[in-house]
Design a protein around this motif. Structure first.
Motif, PDB file in Angstrom:
ATOM      1  N   GLY A  69       0.909  -1.182   0.101  1.00  0.00           N
ATOM      2  CA  GLY A  69       0.006  -0.025   0.024  1.00  0.00           C
ATOM      3  C   GLY A  69       0.968   1.041   0.045  1.00  0.00           C
ATOM      4  N   SER A 120       8.277   5.795  -6.355  1.00  0.00           N
ATOM      5  CA  SER A 120       7.882   5.011  -7.650  1.00  0.00           C
ATOM      6  C   SER A 120       7.603   6.099  -8.581  1.00  0.00           C
ATOM      7  N   MET A 191       6.120  -7.756 -12.395  1.00  0.00           N
ATOM      8  CA  MET A 191       6.016  -9.019 -11.801  1.00  0.00           C
ATOM      9  C   MET A 191       4.396  -9.628 -11.839  1.00  0.00           C
TER      10      MET A 191
HETATM   11  N1  SAM Z   1       2.802   2.896  -2.628  1.00  0.00           N
HETATM   12  C1  SAM Z   1       4.308   2.826  -2.565  1.00  0.00           C
HETATM   13  C2  SAM Z   1       4.931   3.036  -3.826  1.00  0.00           C
HETATM   14  O1  SAM Z   1       4.297   3.392  -4.795  1.00  0.00           O
HETATM   15  O2  SAM Z   1       6.246   2.777  -4.279  1.00  0.00           O
HETATM   16  C3  SAM Z   1       4.769   1.414  -1.813  1.00  0.00           C
HETATM   17  C4  SAM Z   1       4.117   0.069  -2.451  1.00  0.00           C
HETATM   18  S1  SAM Z   1       4.315  -0.290  -4.080  1.00  0.00           S
HETATM   19  C5  SAM Z   1       3.360  -1.804  -4.011  1.00  0.00           C
HETATM   20  C6  SAM Z   1       5.940  -0.827  -4.139  1.00  0.00           C
HETATM   21  C7  SAM Z   1       6.550  -0.896  -5.238  1.00  0.00           C
HETATM   22  O3  SAM Z   1       6.140  -1.910  -6.374  1.00  0.00           O
HETATM   23  C8  SAM Z   1       6.325   0.233  -6.648  1.00  0.00           C
HETATM   24  O4  SAM Z   1       7.676   0.652  -7.008  1.00  0.00           O
HETATM   25  C9  SAM Z   1       5.606  -0.375  -7.599  1.00  0.00           C
HETATM   26  O5  SAM Z   1       5.793   0.470  -8.851  1.00  0.00           O
HETATM   27  C10 SAM Z   1       5.892  -1.644  -7.532  1.00  0.00           C
HETATM   28  N2  SAM Z   1       5.167  -2.666  -8.104  1.00  0.00           N
HETATM   29  C11 SAM Z   1       3.710  -2.730  -7.776  1.00  0.00           C
HETATM   30  N3  SAM Z   1       3.322  -3.949  -8.433  1.00  0.00           N
HETATM   31  C12 SAM Z   1       4.073  -4.183  -9.288  1.00  0.00           C
HETATM   32  C13 SAM Z   1       4.185  -5.345 -10.173  1.00  0.00           C
HETATM   33  N4  SAM Z   1       3.054  -6.174 -10.692  1.00  0.00           N
HETATM   34  N5  SAM Z   1       5.339  -5.620 -10.817  1.00  0.00           N
HETATM   35  C14 SAM Z   1       6.462  -5.056 -10.417  1.00  0.00           C
HETATM   36  N6  SAM Z   1       6.498  -3.842  -9.626  1.00  0.00           N
HETATM   37  C15 SAM Z   1       5.399  -3.721  -8.858  1.00  0.00           C
END
Ligand code: SAM
Length: 329
Positions: A69, A120, A191
Protein backbone atom coordinates in the motif's frame (compact mmCIF):
# COMPACT_ATOMS: atom_id res chain seq x y z
CA UNK A 1 19.38 -14.93 13.44
CA UNK A 2 16.73 -15.48 10.82
CA UNK A 3 18.44 -18.26 8.89
CA UNK A 4 16.93 -20.53 6.27
CA UNK A 5 17.99 -24.03 5.28
CA UNK A 6 19.85 -22.78 2.18
CA UNK A 7 22.38 -20.74 4.15
CA UNK A 8 20.73 -17.37 3.66
CA UNK A 9 20.18 -15.00 6.58
CA UNK A 10 17.40 -12.41 6.52
CA UNK A 11 18.60 -9.03 7.77
CA UNK A 12 16.41 -6.75 5.64
CA UNK A 13 12.82 -6.37 6.87
CA UNK A 14 10.06 -4.95 4.65
CA UNK A 15 7.20 -3.74 6.83
CA UNK A 16 3.85 -3.04 5.20
CA UNK A 17 1.98 -0.35 7.13
CA UNK A 18 -1.26 -0.44 5.16
CA UNK A 19 -2.78 -2.18 2.15
CA UNK A 20 -4.50 1.03 1.02
CA UNK A 21 -3.25 3.23 -1.77
CA UNK A 22 -4.25 6.54 -3.35
CA UNK A 23 -3.11 5.50 -6.84
CA UNK A 24 -4.48 2.71 -9.01
CA UNK A 25 -1.46 1.67 -11.07
CA UNK A 26 -2.64 -0.71 -13.77
CA UNK A 27 0.07 -3.30 -12.99
CA UNK A 28 -1.01 -3.38 -9.36
CA UNK A 29 -4.70 -2.66 -8.74
CA UNK A 30 -8.02 -2.53 -10.56
CA UNK A 31 -9.58 0.94 -11.08
CA UNK A 32 -12.11 0.43 -8.30
CA UNK A 33 -9.41 -0.47 -5.75
CA UNK A 34 -9.60 -3.54 -3.56
CA UNK A 35 -11.44 -4.63 -0.48
CA UNK A 36 -9.21 -3.09 2.20
CA UNK A 37 -8.30 -4.87 5.40
CA UNK A 38 -10.72 -4.03 8.23
CA UNK A 39 -9.14 -1.57 10.66
CA UNK A 40 -9.09 -3.98 13.59
CA UNK A 41 -7.10 -6.51 11.55
CA UNK A 42 -4.31 -4.05 10.84
CA UNK A 43 -1.57 -4.01 13.49
CA UNK A 44 -1.61 -0.99 15.78
CA UNK A 45 1.43 1.27 15.97
CA UNK A 46 2.45 -0.38 19.26
CA UNK A 47 2.18 -3.83 17.68
CA UNK A 48 4.28 -2.79 14.68
CA UNK A 49 6.86 -1.20 16.99
CA UNK A 50 7.05 -4.36 19.06
CA UNK A 51 7.62 -6.61 16.05
CA UNK A 52 10.33 -4.29 14.77
CA UNK A 53 11.97 -4.26 18.21
CA UNK A 54 11.95 -8.07 18.33
CA UNK A 55 13.34 -8.22 14.79
CA UNK A 56 16.17 -5.79 15.51
CA UNK A 57 17.16 -6.70 19.06
CA UNK A 58 16.57 -10.48 18.98
CA UNK A 59 16.73 -11.59 15.34
CA UNK A 60 19.49 -9.62 13.66
CA UNK A 61 17.42 -7.31 11.46
CA UNK A 62 19.72 -4.51 10.26
CA UNK A 63 17.63 -2.68 7.71
CA UNK A 64 13.95 -1.73 7.70
CA UNK A 65 11.94 -0.62 4.68
CA UNK A 66 8.47 0.79 5.34
CA UNK A 67 6.08 0.12 2.51
CA UNK A 68 2.49 -0.75 1.65
CA UNK A 69 0.00 0.00 0.00
CA UNK A 70 1.01 3.60 0.42
CA UNK A 71 2.83 4.04 3.75
CA UNK A 72 2.31 7.82 3.79
CA UNK A 73 -1.39 7.05 4.35
CA UNK A 74 -0.50 5.57 7.75
CA UNK A 75 -1.18 8.19 10.39
CA UNK A 76 1.38 6.94 12.89
CA UNK A 77 4.19 6.66 10.32
CA UNK A 78 6.49 9.29 11.85
CA UNK A 79 6.17 7.75 15.32
CA UNK A 80 6.87 4.27 13.94
CA UNK A 81 9.99 5.54 12.18
CA UNK A 82 11.14 7.31 15.36
CA UNK A 83 10.65 4.13 17.43
CA UNK A 84 12.67 2.11 14.91
CA UNK A 85 15.55 4.56 14.74
CA UNK A 86 15.72 4.75 18.56
CA UNK A 87 16.57 1.03 18.71
CA UNK A 88 20.11 -0.15 19.34
CA UNK A 89 21.76 -1.41 17.27
CA UNK A 90 20.16 1.29 15.13
CA UNK A 91 18.72 -0.16 11.93
CA UNK A 92 19.02 1.60 8.58
CA UNK A 93 15.57 2.84 7.58
CA UNK A 94 13.98 3.61 4.24
CA UNK A 95 10.49 4.29 2.92
CA UNK A 96 9.02 3.11 -0.37
CA UNK A 97 6.35 5.56 -1.44
CA UNK A 98 4.49 6.93 -4.42
CA UNK A 99 5.60 10.38 -3.24
CA UNK A 100 2.13 11.93 -2.88
CA UNK A 101 2.26 14.10 0.26
CA UNK A 102 5.98 13.51 0.68
CA UNK A 103 6.87 17.17 0.12
CA UNK A 104 4.89 17.99 3.27
CA UNK A 105 6.01 15.07 5.44
CA UNK A 106 9.68 14.72 4.43
CA UNK A 107 11.05 17.13 7.09
CA UNK A 108 9.20 15.30 9.91
CA UNK A 109 10.34 11.92 8.58
CA UNK A 110 13.94 13.12 8.45
CA UNK A 111 13.57 14.46 11.99
CA UNK A 112 12.28 11.03 13.07
CA UNK A 113 15.51 9.54 11.76
CA UNK A 114 14.42 8.12 8.40
CA UNK A 115 17.54 7.60 6.29
CA UNK A 116 16.20 7.65 2.76
CA UNK A 117 13.30 7.11 0.37
CA UNK A 118 12.48 5.13 -2.76
CA UNK A 119 9.87 6.93 -4.83
CA UNK A 120 7.94 5.19 -7.59
CA UNK A 121 7.90 7.14 -10.85
CA UNK A 122 7.04 5.37 -14.09
CA UNK A 123 6.76 8.39 -16.36
CA UNK A 124 7.47 12.10 -16.55
CA UNK A 125 4.55 12.69 -18.94
CA UNK A 126 1.31 13.82 -17.23
CA UNK A 127 -0.96 12.06 -19.75
CA UNK A 128 0.93 8.78 -19.41
CA UNK A 129 0.90 9.12 -15.61
CA UNK A 130 -2.88 9.44 -15.69
CA UNK A 131 -3.17 6.40 -17.91
CA UNK A 132 -0.86 4.28 -15.75
CA UNK A 133 -1.82 5.42 -12.25
CA UNK A 134 -5.41 6.44 -13.08
CA UNK A 135 -4.92 9.68 -11.16
CA UNK A 136 -3.65 13.15 -12.16
CA UNK A 137 -0.93 13.34 -9.52
CA UNK A 138 2.37 13.63 -11.39
CA UNK A 139 3.16 17.14 -10.03
CA UNK A 140 2.64 15.88 -6.44
CA UNK A 141 5.04 13.00 -7.01
CA UNK A 142 7.73 15.24 -8.52
CA UNK A 143 7.32 17.73 -5.65
CA UNK A 144 7.56 14.85 -3.19
CA UNK A 145 10.86 13.72 -4.66
CA UNK A 146 12.27 17.24 -4.52
CA UNK A 147 11.02 17.62 -0.93
CA UNK A 148 12.70 14.37 0.10
CA UNK A 149 16.01 15.48 -1.42
CA UNK A 150 15.75 18.88 0.28
CA UNK A 151 15.07 17.17 3.62
CA UNK A 152 18.21 15.06 3.23
CA UNK A 153 16.43 11.73 2.68
CA UNK A 154 19.13 10.78 0.23
CA UNK A 155 20.05 9.19 -2.02
CA UNK A 156 16.54 9.47 -3.43
CA UNK A 157 16.05 6.24 -5.33
CA UNK A 158 13.42 6.03 -8.03
CA UNK A 159 11.59 2.81 -8.98
CA UNK A 160 10.12 2.57 -12.46
CA UNK A 161 8.03 -0.18 -14.06
CA UNK A 162 7.75 -0.17 -17.85
CA UNK A 163 4.53 -1.35 -19.48
CA UNK A 164 4.46 -2.30 -23.12
CA UNK A 165 2.69 0.21 -25.33
CA UNK A 166 2.26 2.65 -22.46
CA UNK A 167 5.65 3.90 -21.20
CA UNK A 168 8.14 1.42 -22.63
CA UNK A 169 9.58 4.15 -24.87
CA UNK A 170 10.36 6.32 -21.88
CA UNK A 171 13.40 4.66 -20.31
CA UNK A 172 15.95 7.24 -21.58
CA UNK A 173 13.69 10.18 -20.62
CA UNK A 174 13.25 8.83 -17.11
CA UNK A 175 16.99 8.39 -16.81
CA UNK A 176 17.61 11.93 -18.07
CA UNK A 177 15.17 13.31 -15.48
CA UNK A 178 16.82 11.36 -12.66
CA UNK A 179 20.35 12.27 -13.72
CA UNK A 180 19.37 15.96 -13.88
CA UNK A 181 17.95 15.83 -10.35
CA UNK A 182 20.57 13.59 -8.74
CA UNK A 183 18.16 10.68 -8.18
CA UNK A 184 19.18 7.03 -8.58
CA UNK A 185 16.90 5.29 -11.06
CA UNK A 186 16.15 1.57 -11.01
CA UNK A 187 13.84 -0.20 -13.42
CA UNK A 188 11.84 -3.12 -12.02
CA UNK A 189 10.55 -5.83 -14.34
CA UNK A 190 6.79 -6.15 -14.12
CA UNK A 191 5.96 -9.14 -11.91
CA UNK A 192 2.87 -11.36 -11.71
CA UNK A 193 1.54 -9.67 -8.58
CA UNK A 194 -1.36 -7.60 -9.85
CA UNK A 195 -4.77 -8.14 -8.30
CA UNK A 196 -6.35 -8.56 -11.74
CA UNK A 197 -3.92 -11.32 -12.82
CA UNK A 198 -3.21 -9.43 -16.05
CA UNK A 199 0.57 -10.11 -16.18
CA UNK A 200 1.77 -11.99 -19.24
CA UNK A 201 5.25 -13.28 -19.81
CA UNK A 202 5.08 -12.58 -23.54
CA UNK A 203 4.21 -8.90 -23.11
CA UNK A 204 6.27 -7.92 -20.06
CA UNK A 205 9.21 -5.62 -20.77
CA UNK A 206 12.35 -7.59 -19.91
CA UNK A 207 15.62 -6.41 -18.34
CA UNK A 208 17.36 -7.05 -21.70
CA UNK A 209 14.92 -4.77 -23.50
CA UNK A 210 15.28 -2.06 -20.87
CA UNK A 211 19.05 -2.16 -21.24
CA UNK A 212 18.77 -2.06 -25.05
CA UNK A 213 16.53 1.00 -24.90
CA UNK A 214 18.84 2.79 -22.47
CA UNK A 215 21.88 1.86 -24.52
CA UNK A 216 20.44 3.66 -27.53
CA UNK A 217 20.91 6.94 -25.62
CA UNK A 218 23.61 6.25 -23.03
CA UNK A 219 26.82 4.27 -22.73
CA UNK A 220 26.25 1.67 -20.01
CA UNK A 221 28.98 -0.32 -18.33
CA UNK A 222 28.34 -2.93 -15.63
CA UNK A 223 29.35 -1.59 -12.22
CA UNK A 224 31.63 -3.82 -10.17
CA UNK A 225 29.68 -6.94 -9.14
CA UNK A 226 31.10 -6.68 -5.63
CA UNK A 227 28.90 -3.67 -5.01
CA UNK A 228 25.75 -5.73 -5.60
CA UNK A 229 25.83 -8.12 -2.62
CA UNK A 230 22.23 -9.00 -1.85
CA UNK A 231 20.87 -5.89 -3.60
CA UNK A 232 18.28 -6.81 -6.22
CA UNK A 233 19.40 -4.16 -8.73
CA UNK A 234 22.17 -4.83 -11.23
CA UNK A 235 23.93 -1.50 -11.49
CA UNK A 236 25.41 0.10 -14.60
CA UNK A 237 27.61 3.20 -14.84
CA UNK A 238 26.02 5.77 -17.12
CA UNK A 239 28.40 7.43 -19.60
CA UNK A 240 31.44 6.45 -17.55
CA UNK A 241 29.88 7.15 -14.13
CA UNK A 242 29.81 7.99 -11.32
CA UNK A 243 26.04 8.10 -11.91
CA UNK A 244 24.43 4.67 -12.15
CA UNK A 245 21.19 3.13 -13.33
CA UNK A 246 19.83 -0.12 -11.94
CA UNK A 247 17.78 -2.93 -13.43
CA UNK A 248 15.90 -5.34 -11.19
CA UNK A 249 15.24 -8.38 -13.34
CA UNK A 250 13.05 -10.22 -10.86
CA UNK A 251 11.54 -12.42 -13.58
CA UNK A 252 14.27 -12.92 -16.18
CA UNK A 253 17.34 -12.50 -13.91
CA UNK A 254 16.26 -13.83 -10.52
CA UNK A 255 18.53 -13.20 -7.54
CA UNK A 256 16.90 -15.49 -4.96
CA UNK A 257 20.21 -17.13 -3.98
CA UNK A 258 21.39 -13.84 -2.47
CA UNK A 259 18.03 -12.82 -0.97
CA UNK A 260 18.29 -11.40 2.57
CA UNK A 261 14.72 -10.11 2.82
CA UNK A 262 11.75 -11.02 4.96
CA UNK A 263 8.38 -9.30 4.97
CA UNK A 264 5.68 -8.41 7.47
CA UNK A 265 2.22 -7.67 6.15
CA UNK A 266 0.05 -4.94 7.66
CA UNK A 267 -1.87 -7.55 9.67
CA UNK A 268 1.21 -9.30 11.05
CA UNK A 269 1.93 -12.18 8.68
CA UNK A 270 5.57 -13.12 8.05
CA UNK A 271 6.26 -13.71 4.35
CA UNK A 272 9.57 -15.03 3.06
CA UNK A 273 9.06 -13.89 -0.50
CA UNK A 274 6.78 -11.69 -2.60
CA UNK A 275 5.69 -14.91 -4.29
CA UNK A 276 5.28 -17.02 -1.14
CA UNK A 277 2.11 -19.06 -0.92
CA UNK A 278 2.50 -19.55 2.81
CA UNK A 279 2.57 -17.10 5.67
CA UNK A 280 3.10 -17.29 9.39
CA UNK A 281 0.78 -15.28 11.61
CA UNK A 282 2.37 -13.30 14.46
CA UNK A 283 -0.80 -11.42 15.41
CA UNK A 284 -2.30 -14.14 17.66
CA UNK A 285 0.88 -14.00 19.74
CA UNK A 286 0.78 -10.20 19.85
CA UNK A 287 -2.86 -10.13 20.89
CA UNK A 288 -2.88 -13.33 22.96
CA UNK A 289 -0.21 -12.56 25.53
CA UNK A 290 2.73 -14.19 23.73
CA UNK A 291 6.18 -13.22 24.97
CA UNK A 292 8.86 -11.61 22.82
CA UNK A 293 10.62 -15.00 22.83
CA UNK A 294 7.43 -16.68 21.53
CA UNK A 295 7.26 -14.15 18.70
CA UNK A 296 10.95 -14.57 17.89
CA UNK A 297 10.59 -18.37 17.87
CA UNK A 298 7.64 -18.32 15.45
CA UNK A 299 9.42 -15.83 13.22
CA UNK A 300 12.61 -17.93 13.18
CA UNK A 301 10.60 -21.05 12.35
CA UNK A 302 8.88 -19.23 9.48
CA UNK A 303 12.14 -18.08 7.89
CA UNK A 304 13.65 -21.56 8.31
CA UNK A 305 11.13 -22.81 5.73
CA UNK A 306 12.06 -20.22 3.04
CA UNK A 307 12.12 -21.85 -0.38
CA UNK A 308 15.25 -21.66 -2.57
CA UNK A 309 13.58 -19.51 -5.24
CA UNK A 310 10.42 -17.65 -6.21
CA UNK A 311 9.50 -20.23 -8.82
CA UNK A 312 8.06 -17.76 -11.38
CA UNK A 313 9.83 -19.65 -14.13
CA UNK A 314 8.66 -23.11 -13.01
CA UNK A 315 5.85 -24.66 -15.07
CA UNK A 316 3.89 -25.20 -11.84
CA UNK A 317 4.10 -21.51 -10.78
CA UNK A 318 0.92 -20.15 -9.27
CA UNK A 319 0.51 -16.43 -8.60
CA UNK A 320 0.07 -15.76 -4.86
CA UNK A 321 -3.44 -14.85 -3.82
CA UNK A 322 -2.28 -11.59 -2.23
CA UNK A 323 -1.56 -8.78 -4.67
CA UNK A 324 1.57 -6.63 -4.29
CA UNK A 325 -0.33 -3.87 -2.46
CA UNK A 326 -1.41 -6.30 0.28
CA UNK A 327 2.05 -7.84 0.64
CA UNK A 328 4.21 -4.74 0.78
CA UNK A 329 6.44 -4.23 -2.24
N1 SAM B 1 2.92 2.79 -2.66
C1 SAM B 1 4.34 2.67 -2.58
C2 SAM B 1 4.98 2.94 -3.90
O1 SAM B 1 4.27 3.32 -4.85
O2 SAM B 1 6.19 2.82 -4.01
C3 SAM B 1 4.83 1.35 -2.00
C4 SAM B 1 4.17 0.10 -2.40
S1 SAM B 1 4.33 -0.34 -4.11
C5 SAM B 1 3.49 -1.89 -4.11
C6 SAM B 1 6.06 -0.74 -4.18
C7 SAM B 1 6.65 -0.89 -5.54
O3 SAM B 1 6.09 -2.02 -6.15
C8 SAM B 1 6.41 0.28 -6.47
O4 SAM B 1 7.65 0.73 -6.98
C9 SAM B 1 5.56 -0.31 -7.57
O5 SAM B 1 5.84 0.27 -8.82
C10 SAM B 1 5.98 -1.75 -7.52
N2 SAM B 1 5.01 -2.67 -8.10
C11 SAM B 1 3.70 -2.80 -7.85
N3 SAM B 1 3.16 -3.79 -8.58
C12 SAM B 1 4.17 -4.30 -9.31
C13 SAM B 1 4.26 -5.36 -10.26
N4 SAM B 1 3.20 -6.06 -10.64
N5 SAM B 1 5.46 -5.62 -10.81
C14 SAM B 1 6.55 -4.89 -10.47
N6 SAM B 1 6.54 -3.89 -9.58
C15 SAM B 1 5.35 -3.60 -9.01
Amino acid sequence: MLADSYGRVATDLRVSLTDRCNLRCTYCMPPEGLEWLPKDEVLTDDEVNRLIRVGVTMLGIEEIRFTGGEPLLRRGLTGIVAAATALRPRPQTALTTNGIGLARTAPALAEAGLDRVNVSLDTVRPDVFEKLARRRRLPDVLEGMAGAAAAGLTPVKVNAVLMRGVNDDEAPDLLAYCLDHGYQLRFIEQMPLDAQHGWRRDTMVTADEILDRLSAAYHLEPADDHTRGSAPAELFYVDGGPATVGVIGSVTRPFCGACDRVRLTAEGQVRNCLFAREESDLRPLLRGGGSDEDIAARWRAAVATKLPGHGINDPSFLQPSRPMSAIGG
